[in-house]
Design a protein around this motif. Structure first.
Motif, PDB file in Angstrom:
ATOM      1  N   LYS A 124       0.859  -1.181   0.000  1.00  0.00           N
ATOM      2  CA  LYS A 124       0.000   0.000   0.000  1.00  0.00           C
ATOM      3  C   LYS A 124       0.902   1.240   0.000  1.00  0.00           C
ATOM      4  N   VAL A 125       0.639   2.151  -0.937  1.00  0.00           N
ATOM      5  CA  VAL A 125       1.347   3.427  -1.001  1.00  0.00           C
ATOM      6  C   VAL A 125       0.418   4.503  -0.463  1.00  0.00           C
ATOM      7  N   LYS A 126       0.919   5.280   0.487  1.00  0.00           N
ATOM      8  CA  LYS A 126       0.099   6.317   1.108  1.00  0.00           C
ATOM      9  C   LYS A 126       0.682   7.696   0.825  1.00  0.00           C
ATOM     10  N   TYR A 127      -0.212   8.660   0.637  1.00  0.00           N
ATOM     11  CA  TYR A 127       0.173  10.068   0.513  1.00  0.00           C
ATOM     12  C   TYR A 127      -0.393  10.790   1.723  1.00  0.00           C
ATOM     13  N   GLY A 128       0.471  10.994   2.709  1.00  0.00           N
ATOM     14  CA  GLY A 128      -0.020  11.533   3.973  1.00  0.00           C
ATOM     15  C   GLY A 128      -0.905  10.492   4.636  1.00  0.00           C
TER      16      GLY A 128
ATOM     17  N   THR B 282      -2.940   0.446  -4.083  1.00  0.00           N
ATOM     18  CA  THR B 282      -2.641  -0.860  -3.499  1.00  0.00           C
ATOM     19  C   THR B 282      -2.218  -1.793  -4.627  1.00  0.00           C
ATOM     20  N   PHE B 283      -1.350  -2.748  -4.307  1.00  0.00           N
ATOM     21  CA  PHE B 283      -0.917  -3.708  -5.318  1.00  0.00           C
ATOM     22  C   PHE B 283      -0.755  -5.079  -4.682  1.00  0.00           C
ATOM     23  N   GLU B 284      -0.797  -6.076  -5.521  1.00  0.00           N
ATOM     24  CA  GLU B 284      -0.619  -7.466  -5.098  1.00  0.00           C
ATOM     25  C   GLU B 284       0.179  -8.186  -6.174  1.00  0.00           C
ATOM     26  N   ILE B 285       1.274  -8.820  -5.757  1.00  0.00           N
ATOM     27  CA  ILE B 285       2.179  -9.459  -6.708  1.00  0.00           C
ATOM     28  C   ILE B 285       2.480 -10.881  -6.239  1.00  0.00           C
ATOM     29  N   PRO B 286       2.297 -11.882  -7.087  1.00  0.00           N
ATOM     30  CA  PRO B 286       2.730 -13.240  -6.724  1.00  0.00           C
ATOM     31  C   PRO B 286       4.253 -13.330  -6.791  1.00  0.00           C
ATOM     32  N   VAL B 287       4.863 -13.889  -5.774  1.00  0.00           N
ATOM     33  CA  VAL B 287       6.322 -13.966  -5.713  1.00  0.00           C
ATOM     34  C   VAL B 287       6.740 -15.394  -5.355  1.00  0.00           C
ATOM     35  N   LYS B 288       7.939 -15.734  -5.772  1.00  0.00           N
ATOM     36  CA  LYS B 288       8.517 -17.029  -5.396  1.00  0.00           C
ATOM     37  C   LYS B 288      10.028 -16.977  -5.602  1.00  0.00           C
ATOM     38  N   GLY B 289      10.711 -17.819  -4.849  1.00  0.00           N
ATOM     39  CA  GLY B 289      12.165 -17.884  -4.955  1.00  0.00           C
ATOM     40  C   GLY B 289      12.866 -16.691  -4.342  1.00  0.00           C
ATOM     41  N   LEU B 290      12.259 -16.061  -3.357  1.00  0.00           N
ATOM     42  CA  LEU B 290      12.888 -14.913  -2.709  1.00  0.00           C
ATOM     43  C   LEU B 290      13.747 -15.377  -1.539  1.00  0.00           C
ATOM     44  N   THR B 291      14.795 -14.607  -1.264  1.00  0.00           N
ATOM     45  CA  THR B 291      15.700 -14.928  -0.161  1.00  0.00           C
ATOM     46  C   THR B 291      15.890 -13.703   0.719  1.00  0.00           C
ATOM     47  N   PHE B 292      15.782 -13.899   2.042  1.00  0.00           N
ATOM     48  CA  PHE B 292      15.987 -12.826   3.016  1.00  0.00           C
ATOM     49  C   PHE B 292      17.152 -13.199   3.924  1.00  0.00           C
TER      50      PHE B 292
ATOM     51  N   GLY C 115      -5.921  -3.783 -15.549  1.00  0.00           N
ATOM     52  CA  GLY C 115      -5.565  -3.503 -14.160  1.00  0.00           C
ATOM     53  C   GLY C 115      -4.381  -4.296 -13.651  1.00  0.00           C
ATOM     54  N   SER C 116      -3.822  -5.156 -14.494  1.00  0.00           N
ATOM     55  CA  SER C 116      -2.628  -5.890 -14.070  1.00  0.00           C
ATOM     56  C   SER C 116      -1.393  -5.009 -14.235  1.00  0.00           C
ATOM     57  N   ILE C 117      -0.325  -5.387 -13.561  1.00  0.00           N
ATOM     58  CA  ILE C 117       0.911  -4.608 -13.611  1.00  0.00           C
ATOM     59  C   ILE C 117       1.643  -4.920 -14.908  1.00  0.00           C
ATOM     60  N   GLY C 118       1.848  -3.898 -15.734  1.00  0.00           N
ATOM     61  CA  GLY C 118       2.597  -4.098 -16.971  1.00  0.00           C
ATOM     62  C   GLY C 118       4.066  -4.311 -16.687  1.00  0.00           C
TER      63      GLY C 118
ATOM     64  N   THR D 283       1.747  -9.182 -14.598  1.00  0.00           N
ATOM     65  CA  THR D 283       1.266 -10.058 -13.537  1.00  0.00           C
ATOM     66  C   THR D 283       0.724  -9.220 -12.392  1.00  0.00           C
ATOM     67  N   GLY D 284       0.092  -9.862 -11.438  1.00  0.00           N
ATOM     68  CA  GLY D 284      -0.422  -9.157 -10.279  1.00  0.00           C
ATOM     69  C   GLY D 284      -1.486  -8.137 -10.635  1.00  0.00           C
ATOM     70  N   THR D 285      -1.808  -7.305  -9.669  1.00  0.00           N
ATOM     71  CA  THR D 285      -2.807  -6.261  -9.872  1.00  0.00           C
ATOM     72  C   THR D 285      -2.359  -4.988  -9.165  1.00  0.00           C
ATOM     73  N   VAL D 286      -2.835  -3.854  -9.665  1.00  0.00           N
ATOM     74  CA  VAL D 286      -2.600  -2.575  -9.019  1.00  0.00           C
ATOM     75  C   VAL D 286      -3.880  -1.759  -9.134  1.00  0.00           C
ATOM     76  N   SER D 287      -4.213  -1.059  -8.070  1.00  0.00           N
ATOM     77  CA  SER D 287      -5.460  -0.288  -8.041  1.00  0.00           C
ATOM     78  C   SER D 287      -5.183   1.083  -7.446  1.00  0.00           C
ATOM     79  N   PHE D 288      -5.527   2.139  -8.200  1.00  0.00           N
ATOM     80  CA  PHE D 288      -5.361   3.514  -7.738  1.00  0.00           C
ATOM     81  C   PHE D 288      -6.657   4.005  -7.092  1.00  0.00           C
ATOM     82  N   THR D 289      -6.524   4.688  -5.967  1.00  0.00           N
ATOM     83  CA  THR D 289      -7.670   5.402  -5.401  1.00  0.00           C
ATOM     84  C   THR D 289      -7.787   6.748  -6.123  1.00  0.00           C
ATOM     85  N   ASN D 290      -8.857   7.489  -5.852  1.00  0.00           N
ATOM     86  CA  ASN D 290      -9.017   8.802  -6.475  1.00  0.00           C
ATOM     87  C   ASN D 290      -7.875   9.736  -6.092  1.00  0.00           C
TER      88      ASN D 290
END
Length: 416
Positions: free
Chosen positions: A102-106, A112-122, A151-154, A186-193
């Motif tokens: 979630k990206v917030k401005y103030g 908001t976005f949602e991305i499927p991920v795999k093979g990540l290392t922390f 609405g998917s992420i290019g 892949t995934g989705t992204v949605s902008f609020t007003n």
């Protein structure tokens, strides 16, 4: 008597029809562009034209005002990550999961976005081993460059991801993600007003245009009003020739064309003033001073000097005369100067494209660049909507200036 009245009626009716026809011819290009802007998938050059367009839609205006058309978004985000994972030797391996952010401005959520991920290392700060489902809170940087129509992420990159607090089968984990995540189609992204407003290209360029045009008006009036008053009221050596020489000199300088632009560009760069919005306003205002001074001087000449003399007798200074006597009575002329200065600062794009980088360029440059050189392959509905929105502030400027002109004319003059 009846014949004479009938002739006057016919004459009035004929003149009215001619006036309507002339107005139709003048305003037809504007109406045509408007029909293009509300017709999805419209083309500009076509043999088919409908006075009343079919399939009317305001999608082009929504896209111009709140669209995300390839502009780059780079913002910090907070969110969650979950999925199947295991912890081993200070590393957390995410086999398959989902990253939500979630990206917030103030205080407001922008997107908001949602991305499927795999093979990540922390890299995590724990020596315990565990295997199971990961649930944790994350933060990082979300870079978005393209959004698909569905609405998917290019294309997007998620980097600098920190696992602030997480748990895998009772084992607490936190740490930094290695490398980065690339999301492509892949995934989705949605902008609020709010997000659409903040990330719209239009409003960013609109802000630049308003800054340039407003500063141009203020600077022009700051120099033009005292100069016009001096040329109209004061007597000094060469007064009758200085202004005409000034006008002639600026016209000759303007005729230098590309040579003048190169010289101006060189001076601006040498002085370290490149890519500065106020500098462009100073240039526009300086270019408008000679003509507007001459224009306003002519209007002040029509105001009787008896008002100035009466104010001087009462002990007013020249600045007080300008503020309390000249400004109220010269509002029509001042409003005209303001209109010309505003239009000059709002519509000019050659100097703006030369002296400003893309983030600081005004709407005029953006609309020109929409043409893509020869204008082929462009969404004409989008372009027409942008062009009409670009012209709207000029129209509003005229409407606001009419109020000032009307109030200035009601001040009255000296009755002989």
């Amino acid at each position: 008597m009846m014949g004479r009245r009938k002739g006057e009626v016919i004459k009035t009716f004929t003149l009215t029809l001619i006036a309507i026809f002339v107005m139709f011819i003048i305003l037809f290009p504007v109406y045509y562009i408007f029909t293009v802007s509300i017709t999805p998938g419209s083309t500009l050059a076509t043999t088919e034209f409908h006075l009343i367009p079919r399939n009317v839609s305001l999608d082009s205006y929504r896209e111009v005002l709140f669209g995300f058309s390839g502009s780059k978004l780079s913002e910090n985000f907070t969110g969650t990550i979950e999925g199947s994972a295991h912890v081993q030797d200070g590393k957390l391996y995410l086999v398959d999961g989902t990253l939500k952010g979630k990206v917030k401005y103030g205080p407001f959520t922008g997107l908001t976005f949602e991305i499927p991920v795999k093979g990540l290392t922390f890299d995590v700060s724990t020596a315990q081993n565990a295997q199971g489902r990961l649930e944790g809170e994350v933060s990082g940087l979300f870079v978005l460059t393209r959004v698909n129509e569905d609405g998917s992420i290019g294309f997007a990159i998620v980097r600098d991801v920190k696992l602030k607090s997480g748990e895998v089968e009772g084992v607490k984990v936190s740490g930094q993600m290695e490398k980065y995540v690339v999301a492509r189609n892949t995934g989705t992204v949605s902008f609020t007003n709010i997000g659409k407003f903040v990330n719209s290209k239009f409003f960013g360029y609109l802000k630049n245009s308003l800054i340039i045009a407003t500063l141009t008006v203020l600077l022009a009036l700051l120099f033009v009003v005292p100069a016009a008053y001096a040329f109209s009221r004061m007597k000094f050596f060469g007064r009758d020739h200085v202004l005409y020489f000034y006008l002639m000199f600026t016209q000759v300088a303007g005729g230098l064309g590309i040579a003048g632009l190169i010289a101006l560009y060189g001076m601006v760069v040498k002085l370290g003033l490149y890519d500065k919005l106020p500098v462009l306003s100073f240039i526009y205002a300086a270019g408008s001073v000679p003509f507007n001074t001459w224009l306003l001087k002519g209007y002040i000449d029509s105001i009787s000097p008896d008002f100035d003399e009466a104010a001087l007798v009462d002990g007013a200074s020249y600045l007080q005369i300008i503020r309390h006597v000249l400004l109220p009575m010269a509002l029509p002329g001042i409003a005209t100067v303001a209109i010309f200065a505003f239009i000059g600062g709002w519509t000019e794009f050659i100097l703006a494209s030369l002296l400003l980088t893309e983030p600081n360029q005004p709407l005029s440059v953006w609309i020109y660049l929409l043409l893509g050189g020869i204008g082929r392959g462009i969404d004409w509905s989008y372009f027409a909507a942008a062009a009409l929105l670009f012209a709207l502030p000029v129209f509003l400027m005229f409407m606001l200036a009419q109020n000032y002109i009307r109030s200035g004319l009601t001040v009255g003059g000296l009755k002989e």
